[in-house]
Design an enzyme around this catalytic site. Structure first.
Site, PDB file in Angstrom:
ATOM      1  N   ILE A  10       0.814  -1.208   0.000  1.00 35.60           N
ATOM      2  CA  ILE A  10       0.000   0.000   0.000  1.00 35.60           C
ATOM      3  C   ILE A  10       0.853   1.265   0.000  1.00 35.60           C
ATOM      4  CG2 ILE A  10      -0.275   0.219   2.527  1.00 35.60           C
ATOM      5  CD1 ILE A  10      -3.288   0.899   1.851  1.00 35.60           C
ATOM      6  N   ASN A  23      -3.732   3.553  15.654  1.00 35.12           N
ATOM      7  CA  ASN A  23      -4.132   3.401  17.058  1.00 35.12           C
ATOM      8  C   ASN A  23      -4.851   4.659  17.521  1.00 35.12           C
ATOM      9  OD1 ASN A  23      -2.981   0.783  17.771  1.00 35.12           O
ATOM     10  ND2 ASN A  23      -1.006   1.769  17.383  1.00 35.12           N
ATOM     11  N   GLY A  31       2.399  -4.139  11.545  1.00 29.51           N
ATOM     12  CA  GLY A  31       1.749  -4.354  10.256  1.00 29.51           C
ATOM     13  C   GLY A  31       1.680  -3.113   9.406  1.00 29.51           C
ATOM     14  N   ASP A  33       0.398  -0.139   9.908  1.00 33.39           N
ATOM     15  CA  ASP A  33       0.754   1.116  10.598  1.00 33.39           C
ATOM     16  C   ASP A  33       2.264   1.332  10.587  1.00 33.39           C
ATOM     17  OD1 ASP A  33       0.140   3.438  11.975  1.00 33.39           O
ATOM     18  OD2 ASP A  33       0.216   2.479  13.941  1.00 33.39           O
ATOM     19  N   SER A 118      -8.326  -3.448  10.060  1.00 36.70           N
ATOM     20  CA  SER A 118      -8.534  -4.215  11.304  1.00 36.70           C
ATOM     21  C   SER A 118      -8.312  -5.717  11.185  1.00 36.70           C
ATOM     22  CB  SER A 118      -9.945  -3.977  11.884  1.00 36.70           C
ATOM     23  OG  SER A 118      -9.948  -2.813  12.666  1.00 36.70           O
ATOM     24  N   THR A 119      -8.018  -6.225   9.984  1.00 35.88           N
ATOM     25  CA  THR A 119      -7.916  -7.680   9.834  1.00 35.88           C
ATOM     26  C   THR A 119      -6.515  -8.221  10.083  1.00 35.88           C
ATOM     27  OG1 THR A 119      -7.515  -7.487   7.449  1.00 35.88           O
ATOM     28  CG2 THR A 119      -9.797  -7.720   8.163  1.00 35.88           C
ATOM     29  N   GLY A 120      -5.582  -7.352  10.416  1.00 29.95           N
ATOM     30  CA  GLY A 120      -4.228  -7.805  10.740  1.00 29.95           C
ATOM     31  C   GLY A 120      -4.072  -7.956  12.239  1.00 29.95           C
TER      32      GLY A 120
END
Length: 409
Positions: A10, A23, A31, A33, A118-120
């Site tokens: 990304i 956060n 990940g 972030d 949110s899936t990581g």
């Protein structure tokens, strides 16, 4: 296409904005972030967040410059931590997409790339996270113009397809019979491919095709016999029952060739002994299940799907979420015994219910469909099902990479 699912890093997306999973406090997570901070300039971005943004609650979003990224902006969606699904996580996750798209529109953004929020590290189930992402993006695009990408893998996973599926190309080449079909059905065949499921009988009326199919069937049987160490030996005369058992053994002991060869040898050489003892274990273990399946021979697609789900001890929601099939469509299938789904929906439900290849063919046939060797989408579905890879997101990416229409986007 205003919405597309891609496999990429990304931070390398050439869009006006990218979305980061952030956060609530000014700390850097793992990940996505961490990757975004490193690519944008860790110290600069963290200082900006600390000094100009501060605390932001879950479900909200804020915007920062892109700093060293190709993107002009970074939109940070404060991602909910998944706590089992009963703490308002879905509402917060949907809000992340809505707030991010609102900020993008307010800042004149024409193209944006999202991760699967949110899936990581935040723990949200991937299939449900994908469903929510697609829902919210589609809802936005109904009334707005924007080029939106959903990036489902980071740069370390860009070669994942090749590692997971090194034999996919070989599988397609081995099963895809485009040239043969073109030869047999003429140049117009491929325009009729979509209709092949409902008109297979008419297409097969060609005498030469039937003859060729007959020869191929014999070749397939010879190969299967060779695979089980039988060679071309005939089945003993007067033993139709043994023939059925032989076929069953080939399926049951497929993964244990030595055991298969032993059982087949007994069946071929000493059928009388097999009658008395060799199949007692099979009958005791499988007879009731076989009878159960026989009772469902005349089931419609809907009834048989519900039976398979129950037989596999799955929950309905588990199946349609894995299949990424809309809940309303699944409800129609469940509540209407004669409901006729589209073929892609039926294929996705085969993946969602984790069916094997034989079960998938059986279920599809009840809706009037078949897995065609003349359709690459069918071939890719067959590969995933045969290899027990029940991941619709990865399957969709493989369709994209093979130049085929995607299912999700």
């Amino acid at each position: 296409m205003p919405f597309k699912i891609v496999r990429n890093d990304i931070t390398k997306m050439n869009t006006e904005a990218i979305v980061n999973t952030a956060n609530d406090h000014a700390t850097v997570g793992t990940g996505c972030d961490s990757a975004v901070y490193k690519a944008a300039g860790y110290d600069e971005l963290l200082a900006y967040r600390t000094e100009k943004v501060g605390f932001v609650p879950e479900g909200k979003a804020f915007i920062t410059p892109g700093f060293r990224l190709p993107a002009k902006y970074i939109i940070h969606a404060v991602s909910p931590l998944y706590m089992g699904g009963n703490e308002g996580e879905e509402d917060k996750l949907r809000s992340c997409y809505r707030e991010s798209l609102r900020l993008a529109e307010e800042n004149g953004v024409k193209s944006i790339a999202f991760p699967l929020i949110s899936t990581g590290g935040f723990g949200y189930p991937k299939e449900e996270g994908m469903r929510i992402a697609v829902d919210e993006i589609h809802a936005f695009l109904l009334n707005h113009e924007m080029e939106i990408y959903l990036v489902v893998f980071d740069d370390k996973a860009t070669s994942l397809g090749g590692k997971l599926y090194p034999n996919l190309e070989e599988y397609i080449d081995r099963n895809y019979v485009e040239d043969i079909c073109g030869e047999e059905y003429g140049d117009g065949y491929f325009e009729l491919a979509e209709a092949a499921d409902s008109s297979a009988t008419e297409l097969l009326s060609n005498e030469r095709l039937l003859e060729r199919r007959h020869r191929r069937s014999g070749e397939v049987r010879r190969r299967e016999q060779a695979d089980f160490g039988v060679g071309s030996a005939p089945i003993p005369a007067g033993s139709a029952k043994n023939a059925v058992k032989l076929s069953t053994l080939g399926s049951i002991f497929k993964k244990d060739k030595k055991k298969t060869e032993t059982q087949l040898e007994k069946c071929m050489i000493a059928p009388a002994m097999a009658e008395d003892s060799d199949f007692l274990d099979f009958e005791g273990e499988h007879e009731s299940r076989l009878e159960e399946r026989m009772r469902h021979m005349s089931d419609t697609f809907s009834k048989y799907l519900m039976y398979l789900i129950q037989d596999k001890k799955m929950e309905n929601a588990e199946v349609y979420k894995r299949a990424i099939v809309d809940k309303k469509i699944f409800s129609k299938i469940k509540n209407n015994a004669d409901y006729h789904p589209q073929k892609l929906t039926a294929l996705c439900l085969c993946v969602g219910a984790k069916l094997n290849l034989d079960e998938s063919k059986d279920l599809l046939a009840r809706a009037g469909y078949a897995l065609s060797p003349c359709n690459k989408t069918d071939i890719i579905f067959s590969y995933f099902i045969e290899n027990e890879i029940y991941d619709m997101i990865e399957l969709d990416i493989q369709l994209e990479e093979h130049g085929l229409p995607c299912i999700i986007s």
